[in-house]
Scaffold this active site. Structure first.
Site, PDB file in Angstrom:
ATOM      1  N   TYR A  62      27.775   2.904  58.780  1.00 56.01           N
ATOM      2  CA  TYR A  62      27.466   1.677  59.533  1.00 56.01           C
ATOM      3  C   TYR A  62      26.478   0.789  58.784  1.00 56.01           C
ATOM      4  CZ  TYR A  62      29.703   4.263  63.282  1.00 56.01           C
ATOM      5  OH  TYR A  62      30.605   4.966  64.029  1.00 56.01           O
ATOM      6  N   SER A  63      26.303   1.074  57.506  1.00 53.29           N
ATOM      7  CA  SER A  63      25.230   0.493  56.707  1.00 53.29           C
ATOM      8  C   SER A  63      25.312  -1.032  56.540  1.00 53.29           C
ATOM      9  CB  SER A  63      25.294   1.166  55.329  1.00 53.29           C
ATOM     10  OG  SER A  63      24.672   0.387  54.346  1.00 53.29           O
ATOM     11  N   ASN A  64      24.184  -1.699  56.756  1.00 53.43           N
ATOM     12  CA  ASN A  64      24.095  -3.137  56.491  1.00 53.43           C
ATOM     13  C   ASN A  64      24.231  -3.433  54.994  1.00 53.43           C
ATOM     14  OD1 ASN A  64      23.630  -3.724  59.213  1.00 53.43           O
ATOM     15  ND2 ASN A  64      21.405  -3.553  58.997  1.00 53.43           N
ATOM     16  N   HIS A  65      23.758  -2.510  54.180  1.00 55.14           N
ATOM     17  CA  HIS A  65      23.860  -2.687  52.722  1.00 55.14           C
ATOM     18  C   HIS A  65      25.323  -2.629  52.260  1.00 55.14           C
ATOM     19  CE1 HIS A  65      23.333  -2.130  48.439  1.00 55.14           C
ATOM     20  NE2 HIS A  65      23.792  -0.903  48.505  1.00 55.14           N
ATOM     21  N   ILE A  66      26.077  -1.682  52.798  1.00 55.05           N
ATOM     22  CA  ILE A  66      27.507  -1.614  52.469  1.00 55.05           C
ATOM     23  C   ILE A  66      28.195  -2.931  52.865  1.00 55.05           C
ATOM     24  CG2 ILE A  66      29.706  -0.517  53.194  1.00 55.05           C
ATOM     25  CD1 ILE A  66      28.233   1.216  51.188  1.00 55.05           C
TER      26      ILE A  66
END
Ligand SMILES: *Cc1c(COP(=O)(O)O)cnc(C)c1O
Length: 308
Positions: A62-66
């Site tokens: 769920y990463s914002n970075h991804i």
């Protein structure tokens, strides 16, 4: 564009004589919002200079970075490879069902691969990285969360952008890896205060982390920042009815949606500190909305309900 610096009129701030402003970094660039984009900026310049055509990184599902890296790849013409912690989604009878973050990353052109927990733990080891590059081909590698030496100057630029619009006594930001806070501290260069509110449970390592990053970026550690580790609400991506209630009220009062993993905790923490008299009367505090709103779709899917 909406106003980037917004007055927050919370009763507790008025009662303690503190002027609270919210910097809307979630609105600065609609296609690539928030601090993850700032951390990428000089990394993308370096990737281009080094002749790379692909970016490879690591992250949770769920990463914002991804999400940011996939969008940046689409916008700036890089192939992107995301090595995701955990198992691939079950195929079942139909096509594999990706969560909203990974579905968008795929739509942005990111190739996803999954690493079991023990492989994922090795993500920063040089020999493991070499294996991954042998597998996926040459790529510019970014660490989980996007924090490295080149992430710092991109975040430091925020300080001058805020200064252009207002004088302040303190900047406040949510902390995961500490890269964004280290950038702000570097940008402040020893003048006003910076506060970090930790989103993770065991934030004890962060002081050393931020010192190490400012050392890398500016050749020195600074003392004008503080870390606040009591507002994690159970830790990273943990459900808390109290925090969600706060986010809902904050949106009703101020018309701003916060995210449930970082900025909700930041504003809760800052208002709590104001209530405890942490800031002298007459202070101006600028809290930074670092974005992360893409996380709501996956949050609702996991925990149900809606954000306000
Ligand atoms: C990643 C993130 C943070 C924390 O940034 P770090 O540089 O890892 O400390 C804060 N807010 C949002 C919305 C984020 O996505």
């Amino acid at each position: 564009m909406e106003e980037l610096l917004q007055e927050i009129n919370e009763p507790v701030a008025g009662a303690h004589g503190v002027r609270l402003l919210l910097w809307r970094d979630d609105l600065v660039n609609p296609t690539l919002p928030g601090n993850k984009a700032r951390k990428l900026k000089y990394n993308l310049v370096a990737a281009r200079q080094q002749g790379h055509h692909a970016l490879l990184t690591f992250g949770g599902a769920y990463s914002n970075h991804i999400a940011a890296l996939a969008a940046a790849g689409r916008l700036f013409g890089f192939k992107t490879i995301g090595l995701i912690r955990g198992d691939a989604p079950a195929k079942g009878s139909g096509p594999a069902r990706l969560n909203p973050t990974l579905a968008q990353a795929t739509a942005d052109g990111m190739a996803l691969h999954y690493l079991d927990r023990s492989s994922y733990r090795r993500r920063a080891a040089p020999e493991f990285l070499a294996e991954q590059l042998a597998r996926f081909g040459p790529a510019y590698v970014l660490p989980e969360g996007g924090t490295n030496a080149l992430a710092i100057p991109g975040c430091a630029e925020l300080v001058a952008e805020i200064r252009q619009r207002t004088a302040f006594d303190a900047l406040a930001v949510a902390v995961g890896t500490g890269g964004t806070l280290a950038g702000l501290v570097t940008g402040l260069a020893g003048t006003e205060q910076a506060l970090g509110v930790a989103a993770l449970k065991n934030g004890g390592f962060l002081q050393t982390e931020v010192d190490g990053l400012t050392q890398l970026a500016a050749g020195q550690a600074f003392t004008n920042f503080s870390l606040h580790t009591d507002y994690h609400f159970g830790g990273y991506a943990k459900y808390s009815a109290e925090l969600l209630g706060f986010i809902q009220q904050f949106q009703a009062r101020n018309g701003v949606l916060l995210d449930p993993i970082y900025t909700g905790k930041l504003l809760f923490g800052v208002l709590d500190l104001i209530g405890k008299g942490y800031f002298p009367r007459g202070s101006t505090v600028v809290a930074i909305h670092t974005g992360g709103l893409q996380a709501w779709a996956g949050w609702r899917e996991r925990f149900g309900g809606s954000e306000a």
